[in-house]
Write an enzyme that holds these catalytic residues in place. Structure first.
Site, PDB file in Angstrom:
ATOM      1  N   LYS A  15      38.513 -67.314  59.380  1.00  0.00           N
ATOM      2  CA  LYS A  15      38.959 -66.349  60.749  1.00  0.00           C
ATOM      3  C   LYS A  15      39.274 -67.461  61.847  1.00  0.00           C
ATOM      4  CE  LYS A  15      35.336 -63.599  60.947  1.00  0.00           C
ATOM      5  NZ  LYS A  15      34.547 -64.441  59.679  1.00  0.00           N
ATOM      6  N   ARG A  19      32.068 -56.242  64.536  1.00  0.00           N
ATOM      7  CA  ARG A  19      31.427 -56.350  63.445  1.00  0.00           C
ATOM      8  C   ARG A  19      30.641 -55.164  62.928  1.00  0.00           C
ATOM      9  NH1 ARG A  19      31.003 -62.455  63.722  1.00  0.00           N
ATOM     10  NH2 ARG A  19      29.863 -63.164  61.849  1.00  0.00           N
ATOM     11  N   ARG A  24      30.791 -76.872  54.314  1.00  0.00           N
ATOM     12  CA  ARG A  24      31.267 -77.042  55.544  1.00  0.00           C
ATOM     13  C   ARG A  24      30.268 -77.949  56.663  1.00  0.00           C
ATOM     14  NH1 ARG A  24      32.937 -71.321  58.525  1.00  0.00           N
ATOM     15  NH2 ARG A  24      30.569 -71.026  59.221  1.00  0.00           N
ATOM     16  N   ARG A  29      25.865 -76.101  60.019  1.00  0.00           N
ATOM     17  CA  ARG A  29      25.450 -75.183  61.007  1.00  0.00           C
ATOM     18  C   ARG A  29      24.029 -74.710  60.285  1.00  0.00           C
ATOM     19  NH1 ARG A  29      30.038 -71.235  62.222  1.00  0.00           N
ATOM     20  NH2 ARG A  29      28.670 -69.484  61.804  1.00  0.00           N
ATOM     21  N   ARG A  50      23.806 -63.449  55.263  1.00  0.00           N
ATOM     22  CA  ARG A  50      25.049 -63.186  56.293  1.00  0.00           C
ATOM     23  C   ARG A  50      26.004 -62.469  55.528  1.00  0.00           C
ATOM     24  NH1 ARG A  50      27.068 -68.706  57.920  1.00  0.00           N
ATOM     25  NH2 ARG A  50      28.630 -67.837  59.301  1.00  0.00           N
TER      26      ARG A  50
END
Ligand code: AMP
Length: 212
Positions: free
Chosen positions: A13, A88, A126, A159, A170
């Site tokens: 996104k 969300r 990531r 992160r 998540r």
């Protein structure tokens, strides 16, 4: 152009929102980025925000709804916006429809679809530059020098919420809380779906076509 991007963590996104921002000259508003910024403050509020981010839980609806409502009143949103990471929950979707009001309704909600196994693979690899925020991926988009940002020379870090345990949480939170938001937009006739597999540019081709 008033668009929301919906999709699980790791669907791309943020990447697609940045490309939309460049192509259509509208601000990219990421609630994740807004919260990470708030979480950098050495205050009790900053510490509270960090607790939500690091655990992978959603911050309370009222908090994020108020922040987004204020952000959308900013003058740069006059010509539209790309919202990334909001709404969300169904409560957030209802609040957004309420404060956009008549005449400023969304043009649509764009759902980027990616299978769960692929999301875990993407999120685990990531890395983000702690100085300029540029994203890399150990496999799909590695930096020229391992651990160093190719854009600004900053240090690349993972992160806190991309660790494996938090990623699974998540994704569970996403299924439970955000799955119903997709249905909500579908019922309203506002949902458009794009396949999120493939390269960044292939996905952008699909996304831009839907937006146009
Ligand atoms: P993201 O960068 O969009 O993956 O968001 C990172 C984290 O910020 C999420 O795991 C949540 O803890 C928090 N967050 C971002 N957007 C929202 C939202 N709309 N509502 C509640 N929490 C959010």
């Amino acid at each position: 152009m008033r668009v929301v991007l919906i999709g699980p963590p790791g669907a791309g996104k943020g990447t697609q929102a940045k490309l939309l921002q460049e192509r259509f000259a509208v601000p990219h508003i990421s609630t994740g980025d807004m919260l990470r910024e708030a979480g950098r403050a050495e205050t009790s509020v900053g510490a509270e925000v960090r607790r939500y981010l690091e655990s992978g839980q959603l911050v309370p609806d009222q908090t994020i709804i108020r922040a987004v409502e204020e952000r959308l009143r900013h003058v740069d949103c006059g010509g539209g916006f790309v919202l990334d990471g909001f709404p969300r929950t169904v409560a957030q979707a209802e609040a957004l429809a309420g404060f956009l009001g008549n005449g400023h309704a969304l043009d649509g909600a764009l759902y980027i679809r990616v299978p769960r196994a692929e999301l875990v693979r993407r999120l685990a690899g990531r890395r983000v530059c702690e100085r300029c925020g540029t994203m890399f991926h150990l496999v799909f988009d590695p930096p020229a020098t391992p651990g160093v940002c190719s854009r600004c020379g900053g240090t690349l870090v993972q992160r806190a919420d991309d660790s494996e345990v938090t990623v699974q949480r998540r994704l569970d939170v996403y299924d439970r809380e955000t799955g119903p938001v997709i249905e909500w937009y579908r019922q309203a006739g506002q949902l458009r779906e794009a396949d999120g597999m493939g390269t960044r540019d292939q996905v952008f081709g699909r996304v831009a076509e839907l937006v146009q």
